[in-house]
Design a protein around this motif. Structure first.
Motif, mmCIF file in Angstrom:
data_model
loop_
_atom_site.group_PDB
_atom_site.id
_atom_site.type_symbol
_atom_site.label_atom_id
_atom_site.label_comp_id
_atom_site.label_asym_id
_atom_site.label_seq_id
_atom_site.Cartn_x
_atom_site.Cartn_y
_atom_site.Cartn_z
ATOM 1 N N ILE A 69 15.457 8.003 -4.286
ATOM 2 C CA ILE A 69 14.143 8.616 -4.538
ATOM 3 C C ILE A 69 13.857 9.556 -3.386
ATOM 4 N N LEU A 70 13.882 10.864 -3.650
ATOM 5 C CA LEU A 70 13.753 11.853 -2.585
ATOM 6 C C LEU A 70 12.298 12.153 -2.237
ATOM 7 N N GLN A 71 11.406 12.054 -3.187
ATOM 8 C CA GLN A 71 9.999 12.349 -2.950
ATOM 9 C C GLN A 71 9.224 11.047 -2.882
ATOM 10 N N VAL A 72 8.675 10.755 -1.700
ATOM 11 C CA VAL A 72 7.944 9.505 -1.532
ATOM 12 C C VAL A 72 6.691 9.514 -2.404
ATOM 13 N N GLU A 73 6.472 8.416 -3.091
ATOM 14 C CA GLU A 73 5.302 8.311 -3.965
ATOM 15 C C GLU A 73 4.168 7.626 -3.210
ATOM 16 N N LYS A 74 3.012 8.252 -3.206
ATOM 17 C CA LYS A 74 1.863 7.646 -2.527
ATOM 18 C C LYS A 74 0.581 8.116 -3.196
ATOM 19 N N LYS A 75 -0.393 7.232 -3.216
ATOM 20 C CA LYS A 75 -1.700 7.594 -3.747
ATOM 21 C C LYS A 75 -2.541 8.160 -2.614
ATOM 22 N N PRO A 76 -3.646 8.855 -2.939
ATOM 23 C CA PRO A 76 -4.500 9.424 -1.883
ATOM 24 C C PRO A 76 -5.007 8.329 -0.945
ATOM 25 N N ALA A 77 -5.108 8.689 0.343
ATOM 26 C CA ALA A 77 -5.587 7.732 1.342
ATOM 27 C C ALA A 77 -7.084 7.478 1.172
ATOM 28 N N THR A 78 -7.494 6.292 1.555
ATOM 29 C CA THR A 78 -8.925 5.955 1.595
ATOM 30 C C THR A 78 -9.236 5.452 3.004
ATOM 31 N N PRO A 79 -9.358 6.376 3.967
ATOM 32 C CA PRO A 79 -9.527 5.983 5.366
ATOM 33 C C PRO A 79 -10.783 5.151 5.595
ATOM 34 N N GLY A 80 -10.655 4.159 6.473
ATOM 35 C CA GLY A 80 -11.786 3.307 6.846
ATOM 36 C C GLY A 80 -12.271 3.620 8.241
ATOM 37 N N ASP A 81 -12.595 2.592 8.995
ATOM 38 C CA ASP A 81 -13.112 2.769 10.346
ATOM 39 C C ASP A 81 -12.005 3.221 11.299
ATOM 40 N N VAL A 82 -12.406 3.833 12.421
ATOM 41 C CA VAL A 82 -11.458 4.235 13.464
ATOM 42 C C VAL A 82 -10.850 2.982 14.085
ATOM 43 N N VAL A 83 -9.517 2.920 14.086
ATOM 44 C CA VAL A 83 -8.798 1.791 14.676
ATOM 45 C C VAL A 83 -8.337 2.130 16.093
ATOM 46 N N PHE A 84 -7.812 3.346 16.252
ATOM 47 C CA PHE A 84 -7.326 3.775 17.565
ATOM 48 C C PHE A 84 -7.962 5.107 17.931
ATOM 49 N N LYS A 85 -8.309 5.240 19.224
ATOM 50 C CA LYS A 85 -8.915 6.488 19.689
ATOM 51 C C LYS A 85 -8.410 6.831 21.079
ATOM 52 N N ALA A 86 -8.043 8.098 21.268
ATOM 53 C CA ALA A 86 -7.648 8.613 22.582
ATOM 54 C C ALA A 86 -8.583 9.754 22.947
ATOM 55 N N GLU A 87 -9.032 9.779 24.204
ATOM 56 C CA GLU A 87 -9.963 10.803 24.657
ATOM 57 C C GLU A 87 -9.469 11.438 25.948
ATOM 58 N N ASN A 88 -9.235 12.751 25.889
ATOM 59 C CA ASN A 88 -8.894 13.562 27.072
ATOM 60 C C ASN A 88 -7.746 12.966 27.899
ATOM 61 N N LEU A 89 -6.678 12.574 27.230
ATOM 62 C CA LEU A 89 -5.561 11.940 27.928
ATOM 63 C C LEU A 89 -4.815 12.926 28.819
ATOM 64 N N LEU A 90 -4.519 12.471 30.024
ATOM 65 C CA LEU A 90 -3.678 13.206 30.959
ATOM 66 C C LEU A 90 -2.550 12.266 31.368
ATOM 67 N N VAL A 91 -1.307 12.689 31.096
ATOM 68 C CA VAL A 91 -0.144 11.840 31.353
ATOM 69 C C VAL A 91 0.925 12.667 32.049
#
Length: 514
Positions: A244-266
């Motif tokens: 199966i070359l084309q991955v099958e997926k339904k539209p996303a239904t995003p919920g709350d923010v799980v991960f957040k990065a702010e102004n990262l300097l590395v």
């Protein structure tokens, strides 16, 4: 058309790994054609071309160039016979100029002194004659990756290569640079040169090749005109089954923010900043893909998020809890999983067995550990569950994993990291080096995790993968996020511009003024 290359009955067995890389392989390539050589990881295609270029001696077989039998013992023999190879990882001196790199070893000189002016003029004429313009006096370290590849091609042409082997030539290019390379390849073929393209990208084969040869497990499966085979046909020949070359997926239904990065300097490995003020968030039930040419800060960003590299500025949070300076174990216990980009070094310990590899992230917990002692029965039960659920072929509980294929090793990593329903999944180059069958499995697994409510941060240099899996796309260039696009509004042109460091606003404004 006369034959430029003929390899008959080539056999190569590597005793150190007990691998029969080439098993009675025959390949013919016509003069002036673009010939693609495809196959899954470990199929033998790179070994076959390494034999042609003199990097690896064959155990058996015969090589003919322009219908004459020849012997190639060393790359110098190949170059003398008109065979050139552009490796996936370039062999250039960054501190030298373009002219110095192209003329290295064959510099024009007077009384033993290199004539820099003549050297630059020779390169200018060479580049103009092939329609591959370069600035001979620019330092290689200061030009783009696409230009560095052009330098590699010109280096082989300066040595009069009539047969050019390109090993995964688009792996580090932006979409715009890929299109430019296609034009170069076609020009070279039209001028009478022969191009052999080692690739795993089947779309690439359809775009630029005349014929394609497919290898599987050391054997040559067949050679076909590209116009007469579909991408699905080639994938089936590579893997031995329908894919199966084309991955099958339904539209996303995003919920709350799980991960957040702010102004990262590395900082990078040399202490210089590698990530500059990056801010992003990933929600439950969505995949945020990070696109970009390799080496633009993606590795440093992911290592900082996973707790493997210190954060020099900014903050990261997981489920509203600050984890900026948390240890790796704290992050994992907070719901983070990490599928690293190098499964062989960071993802697994190939010197131990399956059981220890699957329990390495939870060996300190009950029921796997009691009073500081590893418990064999629950550990083996977990290992068997992962083997069954992720269809890890050839894996045996209690046995080593060194001999497993790349795809099966990646399944071990996936099984270990995804067991326990993590809330936040980092998938860094999850299909690197995998065949199309294993890629299909990894893609389906990540979509399933998204649909189950996980937040997935996907990093990939494969633009097709980014477009296939992502719900939103962030593009990195030189350590910065150049833009974040929804999958619906994203297209290859705009993402390619951002990957090259351009601003979409400036680009669209310039187009409006035309």
């Amino acid at each position: 058309m006369p034959q430029a290359v003929e390899m008959r009955g080539i056999r190569k067995y590597f005793e150190s790994t007990s691998v029969l890389a080439c098993d009675d392989v025959t390949l013919t390539v016509s003069k002036g054609e673009v010939h693609a050589l495809v196959g899954e990881n470990g199929a033998g295609k790179t070994t076959l071309m390494s034999i042609l270029y003199g990097l690896v001696p064959p155990d058996e077989g015969q090589i003919l160039l322009h219908e004459k039998p020849i012997r190639i013992h060393h790359p110098n023999d190949a170059i003398r016979l008109g065979v050139g190879m552009v490796h996936q990882h370039f062999k250039l001196v960054p501190s030298f100029t373009i002219a110095q790199n192209i003329m290295l070893g064959i510099e024009p000189n007077q009384l033993g002194f290199i004539n820099g002016v003549s050297e630059a003029e020779n390169v200018r004429k060479l580049s103009e004659s092939f329609g591959l313009p370069v600035n001979p006096n620019a330092r290689v370290a200061d030009v783009s990756v696409g230009m560095q590849q052009r330098v590699e091609i010109l280096k082989t042409l300066q040595r009069n290569a009539q047969i050019l082997i390109l090993d995964e030539p688009t792996a580090v290019l932006t979409p715009q640079e890929v299109r430019e390379l296609y034009i170069v390849i076609r020009k070279l073929a039209e001028s009478g040169r022969t191009i052999i393209l080692i690739t795993h990208k089947l779309l690439e084969v359809k775009d630029v090749a005349d014929r394609v040869s497919v290898m599987r497990r050391g054997k040559m499966i067949g050679t076909h005109n590209v116009s007469e085979v579909s991408i699905r046909d080639m994938a089936r020949m590579m893997v031995g089954r329908e894919v199966i070359l084309q991955v099958e997926k339904k539209p996303a239904t995003p919920g709350d923010v799980v991960f957040k990065a702010e102004n990262l300097l590395v900082a990078g490995s040399g202490g210089m900043p590698a990530v500059f003020g990056v801010s992003l968030d990933v929600r439950a039930g969505e995949i945020l893909g990070i696109a970009g040419v390799s080496g633009n800060g993606q590795t440093e960003l992911i290592e900082a998020i996973a707790g493997l590299r210190p954060i020099d500025g900014g903050h990261v949070s997981l489920l509203d809890k600050d984890i900026t300076h948390a240890k790796v174990r704290e992050r994992r216990e907070g719901g983070m999983a990490h599928i690293p980009e190098d499964r062989m070094i960071m993802g697994l310990n190939l010197n131990t067995n399956l059981d220890e590899n699957v329990v390495v992230t939870r060996y300190h917990k009950s029921p796997y550990s009691e009073r500081g002692m590893l418990q064999q029965k629950p550990t083996r039960k977990l290992a068997q569950q992962i083997v069954d659920a992720f269809q890890v072929r050839s894996a045996r509980v209690g046995e080593g994993i060194r001999t497993l294929s790349g795809g099966n090793l990646q399944k071990v990593v996936l099984g270990r990291e995804l067991d326990g329903n993590p809330k936040f999944i980092i998938a860094n180059q999850p299909t690197r080096g995998l065949d199309v069958g294993s890629i299909e499995f990894v893609h389906k697994t990540l979509i399933q995790e998204r649909d189950a409510g996980a937040a997935v941060l996907l990093v990939s240099v494969e633009l097709d993968e980014i477009f296939a899996l992502s719900d939103r796309i962030a593009v990195m260039f030189e350590g910065r996020i150049m833009g974040v696009l929804s999958r619906e509004e994203a297209n290859e042109q705009d993402v390619g511009l951002l990957m090259a460091g351009s601003s979409l606003e400036a680009e669209h404004s310039a187009q409006e003024q035309l």
